[in-house]
Design a protein around this motif. Structure first.
Motif, short mmCIF file in Angstrom:
data_model
loop_
_atom_site.label_atom_id
_atom_site.label_comp_id
_atom_site.label_asym_id
_atom_site.label_seq_id
_atom_site.Cartn_x
_atom_site.Cartn_y
_atom_site.Cartn_z
N TYR A 37 0.88 -1.06 -0.04
CA TYR A 37 -0.01 0.11 0.20
C TYR A 37 1.05 1.09 0.11
N PRO A 38 0.94 1.76 -1.21
CA PRO A 38 1.92 3.14 -1.24
C PRO A 38 1.33 4.26 -0.20
N LEU A 39 2.30 5.06 0.54
CA LEU A 39 1.96 5.66 1.32
C LEU A 39 1.24 6.98 0.78
N THR A 40 1.37 7.11 -0.57
CA THR A 40 0.92 8.14 -1.17
C THR A 40 -0.74 8.05 -1.30
N HIS A 41 -1.28 6.94 -1.13
CA HIS A 41 -2.57 6.91 -0.92
C HIS A 41 -3.22 7.53 0.42
N PHE A 42 -2.63 7.69 1.25
CA PHE A 42 -2.78 8.18 2.66
C PHE A 42 -2.69 9.73 2.76
N THR A 43 -2.65 10.34 1.46
CA THR A 43 -2.49 11.83 1.94
C THR A 43 -3.78 12.45 2.32
N LYS A 44 -4.88 11.94 1.55
CA LYS A 44 -6.09 12.57 1.76
C LYS A 44 -7.00 11.95 2.74
N MET A 45 -6.77 10.64 2.89
CA MET A 45 -7.62 9.55 3.83
C MET A 45 -6.41 8.98 4.46
N ALA A 46 -6.92 8.66 5.46
CA ALA A 46 -5.86 8.04 6.53
C ALA A 46 -6.31 6.59 6.67
N ILE A 47 -7.30 6.07 6.12
CA ILE A 47 -7.56 4.56 6.12
C ILE A 47 -8.23 3.94 4.57
N ILE A 48 -7.82 2.69 4.56
CA ILE A 48 -8.30 2.08 3.42
C ILE A 48 -9.01 0.98 3.62
N ASN A 49 -9.99 0.59 3.03
CA ASN A 49 -10.98 -0.66 3.44
C ASN A 49 -10.58 -1.32 2.42
N ASP A 50 -10.07 -2.63 2.66
CA ASP A 50 -9.53 -3.56 1.32
C ASP A 50 -10.02 -5.02 1.90
N THR A 51 -9.70 -5.91 0.90
CA THR A 51 -9.86 -7.40 1.23
C THR A 51 -8.56 -8.01 0.36
N LEU A 52 -8.09 -8.60 1.16
CA LEU A 52 -6.69 -9.26 0.57
C LEU A 52 -6.96 -11.03 0.69
N GLY A 53 -7.23 -11.38 -0.45
CA GLY A 53 -7.60 -13.01 -0.50
C GLY A 53 -8.76 -13.09 0.09
N GLU A 54 -8.84 -13.80 1.28
CA GLU A 54 -10.01 -14.07 2.04
C GLU A 54 -10.40 -12.91 3.49
N VAL A 55 -9.25 -12.22 3.36
CA VAL A 55 -9.16 -11.46 4.75
C VAL A 55 -9.52 -10.13 4.50
N PRO A 56 -10.60 -9.52 4.91
CA PRO A 56 -11.06 -8.19 5.19
C PRO A 56 -10.14 -7.22 5.83
N LEU A 57 -9.58 -6.26 5.29
CA LEU A 57 -8.50 -5.50 6.18
C LEU A 57 -8.74 -3.85 6.17
N LEU A 58 -8.22 -3.37 7.26
CA LEU A 58 -8.19 -2.08 7.56
C LEU A 58 -6.93 -1.53 7.43
N ILE A 59 -6.52 -0.66 6.46
CA ILE A 59 -4.93 -0.37 6.55
C ILE A 59 -5.22 1.29 7.02
N PHE A 60 -4.20 1.60 8.01
CA PHE A 60 -4.22 2.84 8.46
C PHE A 60 -2.97 3.60 8.62
N HIS A 61 -2.82 4.84 8.14
CA HIS A 61 -1.62 5.39 8.11
C HIS A 61 -1.96 6.71 8.34
N ASP A 62 -1.31 7.49 9.46
CA ASP A 62 -1.60 8.76 9.72
C ASP A 62 -0.39 9.54 9.25
#
Lengths: 95, 239
Positions: B137-162
Protein backbone atom coordinates in the motif's frame (compact mmCIF):
# COMPACT_ATOMS: atom_id res chain seq x y z
CA UNK A 1 37.37 -1.80 21.83
CA UNK A 2 34.58 -1.08 19.43
CA UNK A 3 34.53 2.29 17.85
CA UNK A 4 30.98 3.34 17.17
CA UNK A 5 31.83 6.19 14.82
CA UNK A 6 34.24 4.03 12.83
CA UNK A 7 31.69 1.26 12.54
CA UNK A 8 29.01 3.56 11.24
CA UNK A 9 31.44 5.31 8.91
CA UNK A 10 32.48 1.96 7.48
CA UNK A 11 28.88 0.88 7.03
CA UNK A 12 28.00 4.15 5.32
CA UNK A 13 31.13 3.96 3.17
CA UNK A 14 30.25 0.48 1.96
CA UNK A 15 26.68 1.62 1.57
CA UNK A 16 27.69 4.42 -0.73
CA UNK A 17 30.51 2.87 -2.73
CA UNK A 18 29.84 -0.85 -3.08
CA UNK A 19 29.28 -1.69 -6.72
CA UNK A 20 27.00 -4.07 -8.53
CA UNK A 21 29.98 -5.87 -10.03
CA UNK A 22 30.66 -8.08 -7.00
CA UNK A 23 27.03 -8.81 -6.26
CA UNK A 24 25.86 -12.40 -6.54
CA UNK A 25 22.16 -12.93 -6.19
CA UNK A 26 21.22 -14.33 -2.76
CA UNK A 27 24.82 -14.64 -1.66
CA UNK A 28 25.59 -13.88 1.96
CA UNK A 29 28.12 -11.06 2.02
CA UNK A 30 30.19 -10.09 5.02
CA UNK A 31 30.15 -6.35 5.58
CA UNK A 32 31.26 -6.12 9.20
CA UNK A 33 32.42 -8.53 11.91
CA UNK A 34 29.87 -10.10 14.26
CA UNK A 35 28.67 -7.54 16.84
CA UNK A 36 30.43 -4.59 15.19
CA UNK A 37 26.95 -3.12 15.45
CA UNK A 38 26.14 -4.01 19.06
CA UNK A 39 22.62 -5.31 19.65
CA UNK A 40 21.10 -4.42 23.01
CA UNK A 41 20.65 -7.43 25.29
CA UNK A 42 20.09 -5.64 28.60
CA UNK A 43 17.82 -2.72 27.72
CA UNK A 44 17.31 0.01 30.29
CA UNK A 45 14.16 2.11 30.33
CA UNK A 46 13.01 5.37 31.80
CA UNK A 47 9.48 6.72 32.31
CA UNK A 48 8.20 9.24 29.79
CA UNK A 49 8.74 12.23 32.10
CA UNK A 50 12.47 11.44 32.18
CA UNK A 51 12.75 11.11 28.40
CA UNK A 52 14.76 13.69 26.50
CA UNK A 53 13.52 12.61 23.08
CA UNK A 54 12.19 15.21 20.65
CA UNK A 55 8.35 14.93 20.74
CA UNK A 56 8.25 14.43 16.95
CA UNK A 57 11.05 11.85 16.87
CA UNK A 58 10.05 8.47 15.41
CA UNK A 59 9.83 5.44 17.67
CA UNK A 60 8.77 1.81 17.39
CA UNK A 61 5.96 1.14 19.87
CA UNK A 62 4.91 -2.18 21.39
CA UNK A 63 2.35 -3.11 23.96
CA UNK A 64 1.71 -6.53 25.50
CA UNK A 65 -0.50 -7.32 28.51
CA UNK A 66 -0.77 -3.64 29.43
CA UNK A 67 2.98 -2.97 29.32
CA UNK A 68 4.18 -0.54 26.67
CA UNK A 69 7.63 0.31 25.35
CA UNK A 70 8.99 2.91 22.98
CA UNK A 71 12.28 2.46 21.10
CA UNK A 72 13.74 5.51 19.37
CA UNK A 73 14.57 4.76 15.75
CA UNK A 74 17.61 7.03 16.01
CA UNK A 75 18.96 4.84 18.81
CA UNK A 76 18.08 1.68 16.89
CA UNK A 77 20.16 2.92 13.92
CA UNK A 78 23.23 2.16 16.02
CA UNK A 79 22.03 -1.15 17.46
CA UNK A 80 19.53 -2.69 15.02
CA UNK A 81 18.17 -5.15 17.61
CA UNK A 82 16.82 -4.88 21.17
CA UNK A 83 16.31 -8.15 23.08
CA UNK A 84 13.52 -7.42 25.51
CA UNK A 85 10.69 -8.87 27.60
CA UNK A 86 7.41 -6.91 27.51
CA UNK A 87 4.35 -8.05 29.42
CA UNK A 88 5.90 -11.51 29.72
CA UNK A 89 6.45 -11.70 25.96
CA UNK A 90 10.07 -12.27 24.93
CA UNK A 91 10.65 -10.08 21.92
CA UNK A 92 13.34 -8.98 19.50
CA UNK A 93 12.70 -5.46 18.29
CA UNK A 94 14.48 -5.13 14.96
CA UNK A 95 15.23 -2.13 12.78
CA UNK B 1 9.33 -7.50 15.67
CA UNK B 2 9.67 -11.19 16.47
CA UNK B 3 9.15 -13.56 19.34
CA UNK B 4 12.46 -14.79 20.79
CA UNK B 5 10.81 -18.08 21.67
CA UNK B 6 10.87 -20.96 19.23
CA UNK B 7 10.02 -24.61 19.84
CA UNK B 8 10.24 -24.11 23.61
CA UNK B 9 13.66 -22.43 23.54
CA UNK B 10 14.49 -18.77 24.16
CA UNK B 11 17.05 -17.04 21.97
CA UNK B 12 18.87 -13.72 22.06
CA UNK B 13 19.93 -12.00 18.88
CA UNK B 14 22.90 -10.01 17.68
CA UNK B 15 23.89 -8.29 14.44
CA UNK B 16 25.94 -10.61 12.21
CA UNK B 17 27.38 -7.85 10.04
CA UNK B 18 26.39 -9.96 7.05
CA UNK B 19 24.06 -8.96 4.27
CA UNK B 20 21.53 -11.04 2.42
CA UNK B 21 19.27 -9.57 -0.21
CA UNK B 22 20.42 -6.13 0.79
CA UNK B 23 19.45 -6.35 4.44
CA UNK B 24 21.50 -7.16 7.52
CA UNK B 25 21.20 -10.64 8.95
CA UNK B 26 20.70 -11.30 12.64
CA UNK B 27 22.27 -14.24 14.39
CA UNK B 28 21.25 -15.98 17.58
CA UNK B 29 23.83 -16.22 20.34
CA UNK B 30 22.83 -19.81 21.19
CA UNK B 31 23.39 -21.54 17.82
CA UNK B 32 24.88 -18.76 15.62
CA UNK B 33 22.23 -19.43 13.00
CA UNK B 34 21.77 -16.51 10.58
CA UNK B 35 18.26 -15.04 10.36
CA UNK B 36 16.68 -12.59 7.95
CA UNK B 37 15.17 -9.72 9.88
CA UNK B 38 12.85 -9.03 6.94
CA UNK B 39 11.23 -12.49 6.83
CA UNK B 40 12.21 -13.96 10.20
CA UNK B 41 13.54 -17.03 8.40
CA UNK B 42 16.73 -18.87 9.33
CA UNK B 43 18.79 -18.99 6.15
CA UNK B 44 22.04 -20.59 7.32
CA UNK B 45 23.13 -22.59 10.35
CA UNK B 46 21.71 -25.28 12.65
CA UNK B 47 18.20 -23.80 12.64
CA UNK B 48 18.05 -23.24 8.87
CA UNK B 49 14.47 -23.35 7.61
CA UNK B 50 12.93 -22.35 10.94
CA UNK B 51 10.89 -19.18 11.10
CA UNK B 52 10.49 -16.72 13.98
CA UNK B 53 6.95 -15.77 14.91
CA UNK B 54 6.24 -12.17 13.88
CA UNK B 55 4.61 -10.02 16.57
CA UNK B 56 2.42 -6.97 16.19
CA UNK B 57 3.87 -3.55 16.84
CA UNK B 58 3.52 0.02 15.74
CA UNK B 59 6.43 0.07 13.30
CA UNK B 60 6.83 3.84 13.43
CA UNK B 61 5.05 6.65 15.25
CA UNK B 62 5.91 10.10 16.62
CA UNK B 63 6.95 9.82 20.26
CA UNK B 64 4.37 12.41 21.40
CA UNK B 65 1.50 10.52 19.72
CA UNK B 66 2.57 7.22 21.26
CA UNK B 67 2.83 8.82 24.69
CA UNK B 68 -0.62 10.39 24.36
CA UNK B 69 -2.15 6.96 23.70
CA UNK B 70 0.05 4.95 26.07
CA UNK B 71 0.77 7.35 28.97
CA UNK B 72 2.37 4.65 31.14
CA UNK B 73 4.88 3.69 28.42
CA UNK B 74 8.54 3.29 29.24
CA UNK B 75 11.15 4.45 26.76
CA UNK B 76 14.52 2.91 25.96
CA UNK B 77 17.21 5.01 27.60
CA UNK B 78 20.40 6.13 25.96
CA UNK B 79 23.21 3.64 26.47
CA UNK B 80 26.60 4.98 27.43
CA UNK B 81 29.47 3.52 25.47
CA UNK B 82 33.17 4.26 25.80
CA UNK B 83 32.15 7.19 27.96
CA UNK B 84 30.25 8.73 25.06
CA UNK B 85 26.52 9.30 24.99
CA UNK B 86 24.83 8.41 21.75
CA UNK B 87 23.03 11.05 19.82
CA UNK B 88 19.36 10.82 20.61
CA UNK B 89 17.89 13.34 18.23
CA UNK B 90 19.77 12.70 15.04
CA UNK B 91 19.19 10.32 12.15
CA UNK B 92 22.53 9.02 10.92
CA UNK B 93 20.83 7.63 7.83
CA UNK B 94 19.13 10.91 6.89
CA UNK B 95 21.21 11.23 3.71
CA UNK B 96 20.32 7.70 2.65
CA UNK B 97 16.62 8.25 3.17
CA UNK B 98 16.75 11.50 1.21
CA UNK B 99 18.69 10.00 -1.73
CA UNK B 100 17.44 8.05 -4.72
CA UNK B 101 19.87 5.25 -3.94
CA UNK B 102 18.28 1.86 -3.32
CA UNK B 103 19.82 -0.71 -1.01
CA UNK B 104 23.38 -1.07 0.08
CA UNK B 105 24.79 -3.39 -2.56
CA UNK B 106 24.43 -1.02 -5.49
CA UNK B 107 22.55 -3.70 -7.41
CA UNK B 108 19.98 -2.84 -10.03
CA UNK B 109 16.35 -3.28 -9.13
CA UNK B 110 14.06 -4.23 -11.94
CA UNK B 111 10.57 -4.11 -10.46
CA UNK B 112 9.55 -0.75 -11.85
CA UNK B 113 5.89 -0.98 -10.89
CA UNK B 114 6.72 1.73 -8.36
CA UNK B 115 9.78 3.97 -7.92
CA UNK B 116 12.43 2.15 -5.82
CA UNK B 117 12.32 4.55 -2.90
CA UNK B 118 8.53 4.73 -2.64
CA UNK B 119 7.50 3.95 0.91
CA UNK B 120 4.82 1.29 1.16
CA UNK B 121 3.00 -0.54 3.93
CA UNK B 122 3.74 -4.22 3.40
CA UNK B 123 1.01 -6.67 4.36
CA UNK B 124 0.94 -10.46 4.20
CA UNK B 125 -1.95 -12.75 5.02
CA UNK B 126 -2.37 -16.50 4.74
CA UNK B 127 -4.62 -17.81 1.97
CA UNK B 128 -6.88 -20.85 2.18
CA UNK B 129 -4.63 -22.96 -0.03
CA UNK B 130 -1.74 -22.57 2.41
CA UNK B 131 0.05 -19.91 0.40
CA UNK B 132 0.62 -16.32 1.49
CA UNK B 133 -0.80 -13.24 -0.19
CA UNK B 134 1.24 -10.04 -0.28
CA UNK B 135 0.12 -6.50 -0.98
CA UNK B 136 1.92 -3.16 -0.90
CA UNK B 137 0.00 0.00 0.00
CA UNK B 138 1.91 3.08 -1.19
CA UNK B 139 1.89 5.84 1.44
CA UNK B 140 0.84 8.28 -1.29
CA UNK B 141 -2.66 6.79 -0.97
CA UNK B 142 -2.93 8.17 2.54
CA UNK B 143 -2.38 11.85 1.85
CA UNK B 144 -6.11 12.67 1.79
CA UNK B 145 -7.61 9.72 3.70
CA UNK B 146 -5.94 7.96 6.61
CA UNK B 147 -7.59 4.58 5.96
CA UNK B 148 -8.25 2.02 3.24
CA UNK B 149 -10.94 -0.66 3.53
CA UNK B 150 -9.64 -3.55 1.47
CA UNK B 151 -9.83 -7.33 1.14
CA UNK B 152 -6.72 -9.39 0.49
CA UNK B 153 -7.53 -12.93 -0.48
CA UNK B 154 -10.08 -14.01 2.11
CA UNK B 155 -9.12 -11.40 4.69
CA UNK B 156 -11.00 -8.09 5.06
CA UNK B 157 -8.40 -5.49 6.01
CA UNK B 158 -8.30 -1.98 7.43
CA UNK B 159 -5.06 -0.24 6.51
CA UNK B 160 -4.26 2.91 8.51
CA UNK B 161 -1.57 5.51 8.02
CA UNK B 162 -1.62 8.89 9.72
CA UNK B 163 0.67 11.27 7.84
CA UNK B 164 0.96 13.57 10.89
CA UNK B 165 2.41 11.06 13.36
CA UNK B 166 3.53 8.58 10.66
CA UNK B 167 1.63 5.88 12.57
CA UNK B 168 0.84 2.75 10.59
CA UNK B 169 -1.46 -0.10 11.54
CA UNK B 170 -3.14 -3.02 9.82
CA UNK B 171 -6.25 -4.60 11.29
CA UNK B 172 -8.76 -7.18 10.14
CA UNK B 173 -12.28 -5.80 9.65
CA UNK B 174 -13.81 -8.82 11.40
CA UNK B 175 -15.58 -7.68 14.57
CA UNK B 176 -17.93 -9.90 16.54
CA UNK B 177 -18.56 -12.26 13.62
CA UNK B 178 -19.33 -9.58 11.04
CA UNK B 179 -17.27 -7.55 8.64
CA UNK B 180 -17.23 -3.82 9.34
CA UNK B 181 -16.56 -0.93 6.99
CA UNK B 182 -14.78 2.10 8.43
CA UNK B 183 -14.84 5.80 7.68
CA UNK B 184 -12.59 8.55 9.02
CA UNK B 185 -13.92 10.83 11.75
CA UNK B 186 -10.99 12.95 12.83
CA UNK B 187 -7.26 12.30 13.05
CA UNK B 188 -6.82 8.67 14.11
CA UNK B 189 -10.45 8.13 15.09
CA UNK B 190 -12.80 6.25 12.76
CA UNK B 191 -16.38 5.05 12.87
CA UNK B 192 -17.63 1.74 11.54
CA UNK B 193 -20.93 1.03 9.78
CA UNK B 194 -22.59 0.11 13.10
CA UNK B 195 -21.73 3.48 14.64
CA UNK B 196 -18.93 2.27 16.92
CA UNK B 197 -16.00 4.69 17.16
CA UNK B 198 -12.42 3.35 17.18
CA UNK B 199 -8.98 4.74 18.00
CA UNK B 200 -6.64 3.31 15.36
CA UNK B 201 -3.46 4.04 17.33
CA UNK B 202 -4.56 1.67 20.09
CA UNK B 203 -7.04 -0.33 17.99
CA UNK B 204 -9.64 0.10 20.73
CA UNK B 205 -13.36 0.92 20.52
CA UNK B 206 -14.00 4.21 22.31
CA UNK B 207 -17.82 4.38 22.23
CA UNK B 208 -20.97 2.29 22.37
CA UNK B 209 -21.51 -1.13 23.83
CA UNK B 210 -18.29 -2.42 22.27
CA UNK B 211 -16.17 0.16 24.12
CA UNK B 212 -12.83 -1.37 25.08
CA UNK B 213 -13.00 -4.06 22.39
CA UNK B 214 -9.78 -4.46 20.41
CA UNK B 215 -9.53 -4.77 16.65
CA UNK B 216 -7.34 -7.68 15.63
CA UNK B 217 -3.99 -6.17 14.67
CA UNK B 218 -1.76 -7.79 12.05
CA UNK B 219 2.00 -7.40 11.64
CA UNK B 220 2.76 -4.43 9.39
CA UNK B 221 5.92 -2.83 8.07
CA UNK B 222 6.81 0.51 6.54
CA UNK B 223 9.34 -0.42 3.89
CA UNK B 224 10.87 0.86 0.68
CA UNK B 225 9.27 -0.61 -2.43
CA UNK B 226 12.54 -2.02 -3.79
CA UNK B 227 13.08 -4.07 -0.61
CA UNK B 228 9.50 -5.32 -0.38
CA UNK B 229 9.51 -6.31 -4.06
CA UNK B 230 12.90 -8.00 -3.72
CA UNK B 231 11.72 -10.24 -0.88
CA UNK B 232 8.17 -10.72 -2.14
CA UNK B 233 8.22 -10.32 -5.94
CA UNK B 234 4.74 -11.85 -6.20
CA UNK B 235 3.28 -8.90 -4.27
CA UNK B 236 0.30 -7.01 -5.62
CA UNK B 237 0.03 -3.25 -5.27
CA UNK B 238 -3.03 -1.40 -4.04
CA UNK B 239 -4.01 1.08 -6.75
Amino acid sequence: MKNYTLTLSLLLFVTFYATAADYTDDAIRTLLPFDAIPAITDPQFVPANAAKLDPDAPIIGVTFSGESRAYSLYLLNGHEIVNDVVGGQKIATTW
Amino acid sequence: MYSRELDGETYTFGVSGKLWRDALLMYDHQTRTLWSHITGEAIKGPLKGKRLKPLVSTPQIAWKTWLLNYPSTLILSVPTRDGMRESLNQDVYADYHASQRAGVSGMEYTDDRLPNKSLVIGVQVPAKDGTTQFRAYPLTHFTKMAIINDTLGEVPLLIFHDKGSFATAVFTRNVARDIRTFSVQDKHFVEDNTGTRWNLITGEATSGKEKGTQLERLPAVNIYWFAWARYYPETSIYR
